[in-house]
Design a protein around this motif. Structure first.
Motif: not given
Length: 330
Positions: A14-22, A33-43, A74-81
């Motif tokens: 990004d403009g500050r030099g931080y890597p844009v995570i998936a 960076f504060g918004s997790i994209n569910e479409r991208r999580k599906l991919a 086992t564990a279930i999470s709304g975050e991708a690994p």
């Protein structure tokens, strides 16, 4: 300055030099960076990629931040690994992860303070991924990941407690191997331009088999894909012959669609577990008949109508001979 893992160096900054995570929302205008994209999580789920670097897991553990104590079969999470080295990097640069006084600032969790001790667990596999109604927003579905095989873990209060582990992970970092077709999908997925109407690689994930996942089109942000012919093309990639899949890929006119056909063929018999589960569900939803009429101009679709493959091009230009049979039950 925290060293950037080698596997993250392909990411745009990004403009500050931080890597844009998936997983984060992005566009040519900026990154949220504060918004997790569910479409991208599906991919990520369909292709078995890391939520930070967007590269394959291969034989590495899937790491997940957890809140339970004790052993976790086992564990279930709304975050991708994520990969271990990516988790350790994020723990040192993400404001919410590195500071014990960090607070979440979105409208639904405003004021929530980070746990005093952050715990990451490494699991052997992502066994299932499913759409689940959000507990924060009624009627909105998000993806949840189920992991099995608790194999390793680390925890910390402050990020300096994991510096030695991070150094070891950097030294032991291995190059991740993937095919030419998967490389195309990875390149498209990690660009800043997400393709306009939804992410182009999300469309590729749908036709690889994610279109058969229960309630998948109820996911937040999936409106761009609703009502299109992704299940029809997913049927072709599920039950079509190798020659039919190759013909579709050559004629799709879409770079992501052109790559996903070869990826499906090369991964046959070895799909990621969630994708295999979705494809197995699709087996009961898709009819395959030699006498079925193909969809396309001169068949069931006018030549100037949108092509049933979902590319957005006119049928007469995209698939003038029609798409071979392989369509879901109504």
């Amino acid at each position: 300055m925290v060293a950037l893992p080698r596997r993250m160096k392909h990411l745009a900054a990004d403009g500050r030099g931080y890597p844009v995570i998936a997983t984060v929302e992005r566009s040519p205008e900026g990154v949220d960076f504060g918004s997790i994209n569910e479409r991208r999580k599906l991919a990520l789920a369909a292709f078995d990629w890391c939520a930070v670097c967007g590269l394959p897991f291969g034989e590495e553990l899937r790491w997940q931040m957890v809140f339970e104590e004790g052993a976790l079969p086992t564990a279930i999470s709304g975050e991708a690994p994520v990969h271990e080295v990516c988790a350790l990097y994020a723990a040192q640069v993400c404001p919410h992860l590195f500071s014990p006084h960090a607070r979440l600032g979105d409208e639904f969790r405003k004021g929530t303070v980070r746990d005093a001790v952050v715990r990451f667990v490494g699991f052997e596999s992502t066994s299932s991924v499913f759409a689940h109604e959000s507990g924060l927003q009624r009627g909105v579905h998000t993806l949840h990941f189920e992991h099995r095989g608790h194999a390793d873990e680390f925890s910390y209060r402050t990020s300096d407690e994991i510096e030695e582990r991070f150094s070891s992970a950097l030294e032991g970092e291995r190059d991740l191997r993937f095919s030419e077709a998967e490389g195309v999908l990875i390149r498209l997925f990690n660009r800043l331009d997400d393709g306009g109407e939804g992410d182009v690689v999300t469309g590729a994930a749908l036709i690889a088999g994610a279109a058969f996942a229960k309630d998948i089109f109820k996911l937040q942000g999936m409106g761009a894909f609703q009502g299109k012919h992704y299940p029809t093309v997913a049927g072709l990639l599920l039950k079509g012959t190798a020659s039919e899949i190759r013909e579709f890929s050559r004629g799709s006119g879409d770079e992501a669609f052109s790559a996903v056909g070869p990826w499906v063929l090369e991964r046959a018999g070895g799909f990621p577990e969630p994708l295999q589960e979705w494809r197995s569900r699709g087996e009961s939803m898709v009819r395959r008949s030699k006498s079925a009429r193909p969809h396309g101009p001169g068949r069931s679709v006018p030549k100037n109508a949108p092509c049933p493959c979902g590319s957005g091009r006119k049928a007469g230009r995209c698939h003038p001979a029609g798409i071979p049979a392989g369509s879901p039950h109504p």
